[in-house]
Design a protein around this motif. Structure first.
Motif, short mmCIF file in Angstrom:
data_model
loop_
_atom_site.label_atom_id
_atom_site.label_comp_id
_atom_site.label_asym_id
_atom_site.label_seq_id
_atom_site.Cartn_x
_atom_site.Cartn_y
_atom_site.Cartn_z
N UNK A 96 8.14 6.46 -6.78
CA UNK A 96 8.31 7.69 -6.02
C UNK A 96 8.93 8.78 -6.90
N UNK A 97 9.94 8.39 -7.66
CA UNK A 97 10.59 9.34 -8.56
C UNK A 97 9.59 9.96 -9.51
N UNK A 98 8.60 9.15 -9.93
CA UNK A 98 7.64 9.63 -10.93
C UNK A 98 6.41 10.27 -10.30
N UNK A 99 6.40 10.36 -8.96
CA UNK A 99 5.29 11.05 -8.30
C UNK A 99 4.05 10.21 -8.09
N UNK A 100 4.17 8.88 -8.21
CA UNK A 100 3.02 8.02 -7.93
C UNK A 100 3.05 7.60 -6.46
N UNK A 101 1.87 7.24 -5.93
CA UNK A 101 1.82 6.72 -4.56
C UNK A 101 1.45 5.25 -4.61
N UNK A 102 1.86 4.49 -3.60
CA UNK A 102 1.58 3.05 -3.62
C UNK A 102 1.18 2.56 -2.24
N UNK A 103 0.27 1.59 -2.24
CA UNK A 103 -0.11 0.96 -0.98
C UNK A 103 -0.16 -0.54 -1.21
N UNK A 104 0.70 -1.27 -0.48
CA UNK A 104 0.81 -2.72 -0.70
C UNK A 104 0.19 -3.47 0.46
N UNK A 105 -0.54 -4.51 0.17
CA UNK A 105 -0.98 -5.40 1.25
C UNK A 105 -0.79 -6.84 0.81
N UNK A 106 -0.47 -7.68 1.79
CA UNK A 106 -0.27 -9.10 1.51
C UNK A 106 -1.64 -9.75 1.50
N UNK A 107 -1.98 -10.42 0.40
CA UNK A 107 -3.32 -10.99 0.32
C UNK A 107 -3.30 -12.51 0.34
N UNK A 108 -2.12 -13.10 0.32
CA UNK A 108 -2.04 -14.56 0.34
C UNK A 108 -0.63 -15.00 0.64
N UNK A 109 -0.40 -16.31 0.62
CA UNK A 109 0.91 -16.84 0.97
C UNK A 109 1.99 -16.23 0.09
N UNK A 110 1.77 -16.23 -1.21
CA UNK A 110 2.75 -15.60 -2.11
C UNK A 110 2.00 -14.66 -3.03
N UNK A 111 1.23 -13.74 -2.44
CA UNK A 111 0.45 -12.84 -3.26
C UNK A 111 0.35 -11.47 -2.59
N UNK A 112 0.69 -10.47 -3.35
CA UNK A 112 0.63 -9.10 -2.84
C UNK A 112 -0.24 -8.28 -3.77
N UNK A 113 -1.11 -7.47 -3.16
CA UNK A 113 -1.96 -6.59 -3.95
C UNK A 113 -1.48 -5.17 -3.70
N UNK A 114 -1.10 -4.50 -4.78
CA UNK A 114 -0.57 -3.15 -4.64
C UNK A 114 -1.50 -2.18 -5.36
N UNK A 115 -1.96 -1.16 -4.64
CA UNK A 115 -2.74 -0.09 -5.26
C UNK A 115 -1.77 1.05 -5.55
#
Lengths: 174, 471
Positions: free
Chosen positions: A148-167
């Motif tokens: 956020x400080x650097x001006x990027x945006x992020x979208x996180x979704x949980x894709x598995x038991x211990x796996x997160x996919x972040x765009x």
């Protein structure tokens, strides 16, 4: 917080040569009022758009690369209902209009804070507007403030038991 | 508005005050002022006990929760200013309480009225801290399981403070009401159980579920045993409190309810320990860092203390060994775990503060570069050995051995504190020991050299602030 989306992945059905239409209709029947449907398919299901429009759903489509598509159907006129006590959650920016990821990183199995270091290093070398796809063992909560400080945006979704996919959409590369 | 603050503003100040209280309590033990062998209810011992439970453990937990509740729930702390007000109530309140305990011991120039004054201040501080954390949790509903532990622990924190304030009033009022006298006569074990079992243990469970799995790269999906740990511990403690109060004020003979409650809570802790063992077994990071090794040592002592307490209860000798078992649980278990996790948390947060802005814009040291595990190892080894020795000396009533063990424990705590101080004050020009750890991919794209202006700005912006010294 955006309204909840029900996710339905019909790619396995399509790859096996099956017909996903009944599954999709079953999912639509299950939707609560105001709830949207997120559909993952191996092609752009144009005929479905008119079917869904008759049911009162608008759509926005996104190509995920490798021929895969993500379509989000949202009830028309139903803006995402904001709960009264909603807090803006880091890592939940709306990514529906972002381009397909141009870079990807697999940060699984790395010790914190290595995933954060690698992600920020990668973003430094990207052009604003490009999207980075990162896989993580857990929701990278300490990364979001730095993004956020650097001006990027992020979208996180949980894709598995211990796996997160972040765009992460590269912002004004600081 | 900034979403998510990386480092909670007053956490390091809490840690600094907490360690100061721990060292002060250990000095009192070594000096022989607070002597657990002389009886647990002796006013001097009570002063030492509260320096540990309020000054060290409670401030440590509150400071950690201000940082980790937002992380566990992916939200921001309700207020970044309330922690300061809470601390400004707790610290002087504790000093006033200590003065009250000294007065209880018959010191002529102090009055016992300091006990309820100090107790009220401490409880006010706890309420402020609990409100802040509860509001944070409330906004983050639905809660992930580790946060549920914290939510319940806050209830027990306030209950512990309330019972304690009841004692203080009973001691200080000229004609205390009967219900306070009943509480003082039979409520001590309740106060201890709710404080140690409810507030400290539940907080440790909630935070360590997230923290230990994170640092060992273990899958942290809640298992059936995780739900069991929550339900059994909270349910057992609730029974214990209900049974205790019914016995106090209802005059009912409900000893079996309390025993059942204690048993259920014990089973809950066993479920938790089973989960943690599973973390160690299923971890992806095979080589354990020092903080994970010492956490295992501390959790082993917690398990040992529980087993010993159960055996002592079964043989009806709990009263005789309560001091030794309590010492093992508080110093070996809870304090050992606290110090071991501080050794990871302090460098981690300091690294974020000092180097966070420079990440990706040039070489930065790794978190591991801020500590020297080989240098810190003897201090931790001595600490755990000394706490076990001290507990054994208490159990066998050996005053000389007890003195030696307490002195060794103080030395070990000083050694660990020096390591924490070093981690908190890194040289901002620390060079990375490794440009890139093995197995890490190179970032794609063409390396960009930041402009000299940007580099200078980044360096300026990351000048460390040291909350321990006051910002």
């Amino acid at each position: 917080m955006t309204a909840s989306l029900l996710t339905l992945d019909v790619r396995p059905i399509l790859r096996n040569g099956g017909e996903p239409f009944p599954e999709i209709m079953k999912a639509v029947a299950k939707l609560e009022s105001g709830q949207g449907l997120r559909l993952l398919a191996t092609f752009k299901p144009v005929p479905l758009f008119s079917v869904m429009q008759k049911k009162g759903y608008a759509h926005c489509e996104k190509e995920l690369g490798k021929g895969d598509w993500e379509i989000v159907f949202k009830p028309e006129g139903a803006a995402a209902p904001e709960p009264a006590a909603a807090v803006a959650r880091p890592g939940q920016d709306d990514a529906s209009a972002w381009p397909a990821p141009s870079h990807s990183l697999d940060n699984r199995g790395m010790m914190p804070p290595e995933p954060m270091v690698i992600t920020l290093e990668t973003l430094e070398n990207m052009t604003p507007g490009e999207v980075l796809e990162g896989l993580y063992d857990r929701d990278p909560l300490l990364l979001y403030p730095e993004l956020q400080t650097r001006g990027h945006q992020a979208h996180c979704e949980k894709t598995g038991a211990s796996e997160y996919r972040v765009l992460i959409r590269c912002g004004s590369a600081s | 508005m900034s979403i998510g603050s990386k480092v909670s503003r007053w956490t390091m100040v809490h840690f600094g005050c907490a360690i100061t209280a721990l060292l002060a309590a250990e000095v009192l033990l070594v000096a022989g002022y607070a002597d657990p062998l002389a009886g647990l209810r002796a006013p001097a011992t009570l002063a030492g006990v509260h320096l540990i439970t309020i000054g060290w453990l409670s401030l440590l937990m509150l400071g950690a929760l201000y940082q980790f509740v937002p992380v566990i729930t992916n939200t921001t702390l309700y207020s970044q200013r309330l922690p300061l007000y809470s601390l400004l109530a707790i610290a002087p309140g504790l000093v006033a309480m200590l003065a009250g305990f000294v007065a209880l011991g018959g010191t002529p120039f102090l009055a016992t009225v300091w006990l309820p004054i100090g107790g009220s201040l401490v409880l006010t501080g706890f309420v402020l801290g609990a409100i802040n954390l509860a509001a944070t949790l409330w906004r983050a509903r639905p809660l992930p399981l580790p946060a549920d532990f914290v939510a319940f622990s806050l209830v027990f924190l306030l209950l512990t403070g309330l019972i304690g304030l009841g004692f203080a009033l009973a001691f200080a009022l000229p004609r205390p009401p009967a219900f306070l006298l009943d509480l003082t006569g039979r409520g001590l074990s309740l106060h201890v159980a709710v404080g140690l079992g409810g507030w400290f243990t539940l907080t440790v469970m909630g935070v360590s579920y997230r923290l230990l799995s994170m640092f060992m790269l273990a899958p942290d999906e809640p298992r059936r045993s995780t739900y069991a740990a929550l339900v059994l511990t909270v349910g057992g403690l609730t029974l214990l409190v209900a049974g205790g109060l019914a016995g106090l004020w209802g005059g009912m003979a409900v000893g079996w309810v309390e025993a059942l409650g204690a048993t259920l809570a014990g089973l809950g802790v066993i479920c938790y320990l089973a989960d943690i063992i599973e973390f160690y077994r299923a971890r992806k990071r095979r080589q354990l860092e020092l903080n994970s090794v010492t956490a295992a040592a501390a959790l082993t002592l917690i398990a040992l203390a529980l087993v010993l307490a159960a055996l002592a209860m079964a043989w009806g000798v709990l009263g005789r060994f309560a001091g030794a078992i309590g010492y093992l649980f508080v110093f070996g278990g809870l304090s050992g775990l606290g110090l071991s996790q501080l050794y990871k948390i302090v460098p981690f947060l300091t690294w974020l503060e000092v180097f966070g802005k420079r990440l990706g814009k040039g070489p930065v040291p790794r978190v591991q570069d801020l500590v020297n595990e080989r240098r810190a190892r003897p201090g931790f080894a001595l600490y755990f050995a000394a706490t076990v020795l001290a507990s054994a000396a208490l159990a066998c009533a050996q005053p000389v051995l007890w003195k030696i063990a307490a002195a060794l424990q103080l030395v070990a705590t000083v050694l660990i504190t020096i390591e924490l101080w070093r981690a908190r004050h890194p040289d901002p020009n620390t060079k990375s020991s490794l440009v890139r750890p093995p197995g890490m991919p190179s970032p794609p794209g063409k390396p960009k050299t930041p402009s000299p202006m940007a580099a200078a700005a980044a360096t300026l912006a990351s000048s460390p602030s040291h909350p321990i010294q006051g910002e």
